[in-house]
Design an enzyme around this catalytic site. Structure first.
Site, short mmCIF file in Angstrom:
data_model
loop_
_atom_site.label_atom_id
_atom_site.label_comp_id
_atom_site.label_asym_id
_atom_site.label_seq_id
_atom_site.Cartn_x
_atom_site.Cartn_y
_atom_site.Cartn_z
N LYS A 88 0.82 -1.22 0.00
CA LYS A 88 0.00 0.00 0.00
C LYS A 88 0.85 1.26 0.00
O LYS A 88 0.60 2.20 -0.77
CB LYS A 88 -0.94 -0.01 1.21
CG LYS A 88 -1.90 1.18 1.27
CD LYS A 88 -3.10 0.88 2.14
CE LYS A 88 -2.78 0.93 3.61
NZ LYS A 88 -2.93 2.29 4.17
N ARG B 236 2.94 5.91 -3.33
CA ARG B 236 4.11 6.67 -3.77
C ARG B 236 4.39 6.49 -5.25
O ARG B 236 4.89 7.41 -5.91
CB ARG B 236 5.31 6.27 -2.91
CG ARG B 236 5.22 6.82 -1.49
CD ARG B 236 6.11 6.06 -0.52
NE ARG B 236 6.16 6.67 0.81
CZ ARG B 236 5.21 6.54 1.73
NH1 ARG B 236 4.15 5.80 1.47
NH2 ARG B 236 5.32 7.13 2.91
N GLY C 247 -4.66 8.56 5.48
CA GLY C 247 -3.74 9.55 6.02
C GLY C 247 -2.52 9.73 5.15
O GLY C 247 -1.97 10.84 5.04
N ARG D 231 -7.97 12.83 12.57
CA ARG D 231 -6.56 12.51 12.76
C ARG D 231 -5.70 13.76 12.74
O ARG D 231 -6.01 14.75 12.06
CB ARG D 231 -6.09 11.52 11.69
CG ARG D 231 -6.81 10.18 11.80
CD ARG D 231 -6.38 9.21 10.73
NE ARG D 231 -4.98 8.82 10.86
CZ ARG D 231 -4.37 7.98 10.04
NH1 ARG D 231 -5.04 7.46 9.02
NH2 ARG D 231 -3.12 7.66 10.23
N ASP E 118 2.65 -0.63 11.98
CA ASP E 118 1.36 -1.07 11.45
C ASP E 118 1.04 -2.52 11.80
O ASP E 118 -0.11 -2.94 11.72
CB ASP E 118 1.32 -0.89 9.94
CG ASP E 118 1.15 0.56 9.52
OD1 ASP E 118 0.67 1.36 10.35
OD2 ASP E 118 1.50 0.90 8.39
N ARG F 64 -5.43 2.66 18.36
CA ARG F 64 -5.19 1.21 18.29
C ARG F 64 -4.79 0.60 19.63
O ARG F 64 -4.93 -0.61 19.80
CB ARG F 64 -4.15 0.90 17.21
CG ARG F 64 -4.71 1.03 15.80
CD ARG F 64 -3.73 0.64 14.74
NE ARG F 64 -4.37 0.76 13.41
CZ ARG F 64 -3.70 0.86 12.27
NH1 ARG F 64 -2.38 0.84 12.27
NH2 ARG F 64 -4.36 0.96 11.14
#
Length: 439
Positions: free
Chosen positions: A24, A29, A95, A123, A319, A350
């Site tokens: 992802k 990018r 984000g 956020r 992550d 989280r």
């Protein structure tokens, strides 16, 4: 449309070889940096998930021509980019899209507005707004949150010492600096965050250098003309993490994941699993589009042990921490995760959400200010009871963690709002069904 998934207790073993889902971070990018070549390129193994498609739609609104040859191959033609958008640029839940596009758009000669869904609009965006403002960007926000209005400004290069290691902040500043004629832009971090942006900028021919200074990790970029090249996106270890963890904790499993990105800034999960004595091997390493790529074999690992996870390794697995927390419930002894306070600023808090949902499975887990304390199966865990409902809080990684927890539960479990998995791993359920069908 809300989607719920039922997982069955006492899952059969996972067996077989699969291609890891596309990365992802790199897919975002590849579009953003590829567009700055102002040429035509082919992007192979692109992730057509909701987050990356938000980036794609924004670039189309800015004048890029983008077509799919198949579901994972994109032709990007940026010859006629960048043009003033006719509407707000909607980032959805992403984000990465908002922070990277804030940097890119700060150097453009038109006004734009970045907006997001309800979750993204909560956020923190000051972490990118403040350093861009120091560069001369003109940004307005809703008290440090989206929407972000970007007006034309005169940028200059700066040296910025980031208080946290953030690949999104670093990338946003590098994308602004790449387009700034007035001096070089340098970003210094306390820990090395993932470096896909630096590698991709170098792949496309930018003036970029990485270094260390006074114990900090630095990167400097100056105005550059990028060279159009075709690019291959590696497999996403953050998505593969759920398959890796499931194979380690489901009896009899033996899985090979092919084409996984092995960039050292992303392989903290592998290091931790080896430290926990999981049965994991890395195979067939190569370099593709300036990124390390290889295969991983993971087998059922009944003798895993808890450990401490903290310090420099945290940015390399930030992550993956939700699924690492689940993994720790199946290891002997105690696992302590520290220095991960930024988990509170993800798609959900989280720390609070992982604790709340794993406790529904009777896991012994306690959230702290910056991580977790988890007691493993020697204190009575092992297979979960199940027979519960998991909430995902608009967070794809909470949803996927809940699914894997359900696979080692004695009774079926229901995971609500599973559609959020589409943001990063559209083929999640299909891949698990394939692996369960090979035993």
């Amino acid at each position: 449309m809300r989607k719920s998934v039922i997982t069955q207790g006492f899952s059969e073993p996972l067996k077989g070889e699969i291609i890891a889902p596309p990365d992802k971070s790199m897919s975002h990018r590849s579009l953003i940096i590829g567009s700055l070549t102002r040429g035509k390129i082919k992007i192979s193994n692109f992730l057509a998930g909701a987050d990356c498609l938000a980036t794609l739609e924004i670039l189309k609104e800015l004048g890029c021509e983008i077509d799919f040859l198949d579901k994972n191959t994109v032709i990007l033609d940026a010859e006629n980019a960048y043009n003033a958008p006719k509407k707000d640029l909607y980032c959805g839940n992403s984000g990465t899209t908002m922070r990277l596009m804030a940097g890119l758009l700060s150097a453009q000669k038109f006004k734009s507005t970045l907006s997001g869904d309800l979750s993204l609009s909560k956020r923190p965006m000051r972490r990118i707004i403040e350093p861009l403002t120091l560069m001369g960007a003109r940004l307005k926000s809703n008290d440090g949150k989206a929407p972000i209005v970007i007006e034309q400004g005169e940028l200059k290069g700066i040296e910025y010492r980031s208080p946290i290691a953030s690949a999104q902040v670093k990338s946003g500043l590098l994308l602004a600096g790449l387009q700034t004629p007035n001096g070089a832009t340098t970003v210094l971090e306390p820990h090395l965050s993932r470096d896909h942006t630096e590698r991709m900028l170098k792949f496309f021919g930018s003036n970029i250098q990485s270094f260390t200074k006074e114990g900090l990790y630095g990167v400097t970029v100056s105005q550059s003309t990028l060279i159009p090249k075709d690019l291959n996106v590696a497999g996403d270890i953050s998505s593969a993490a759920f398959i890796m963890a499931a194979a380690a904790i489901i009896k009899g499993s033996d899985v090979i994941l092919k084409n996984i990105g092995l960039n050292p800034t992303r392989t903290g999960l592998i290091d931790v699993m080896k430290r926990m004595k999981a049965n994991i091997d890395v195979l067939n390493c190569d370099l593709v589009s300036n990124e390390e790529v290889g295969d991983i074999r993971i087998q059922y690992s009944p003798d895993m042990e808890g450990c401490e996870i903290s310090g420099d390794i945290i940015p390399r697995l930030i992550d993956e921490i939700p699924i690492i927390a689940l993994l720790a419930t199946q290891a002997k002894g105690e696992t302590i995760i520290k220095n991960a306070g930024d988990l509170k600023n993800k798609e959900s808090d989280r720390i609070a959400c992982v604790e709340r949902e794993l406790r529904k499975f009777r896991a012994e887990i306690k959230g702290t200010d910056d991580g977790f304390i988890i007691s493993g199966k020697n204190s009575g865990n092992g297979l979960f009871l199940g027979d519960t409902e998991v909430e995902c809080y608009h967070d794809h990684r909470i949803a996927m963690t809940g699914y894997v927890a359900g696979l080692i539960s004695k009774k079926p479990c229901k995971i609500n709002d599973f559609e959020w998995v589409e943001t990063s791993f559209p083929d999640f359920l299909n891949i698990f069904e394939k692996l369960k069908g090979n035993f």
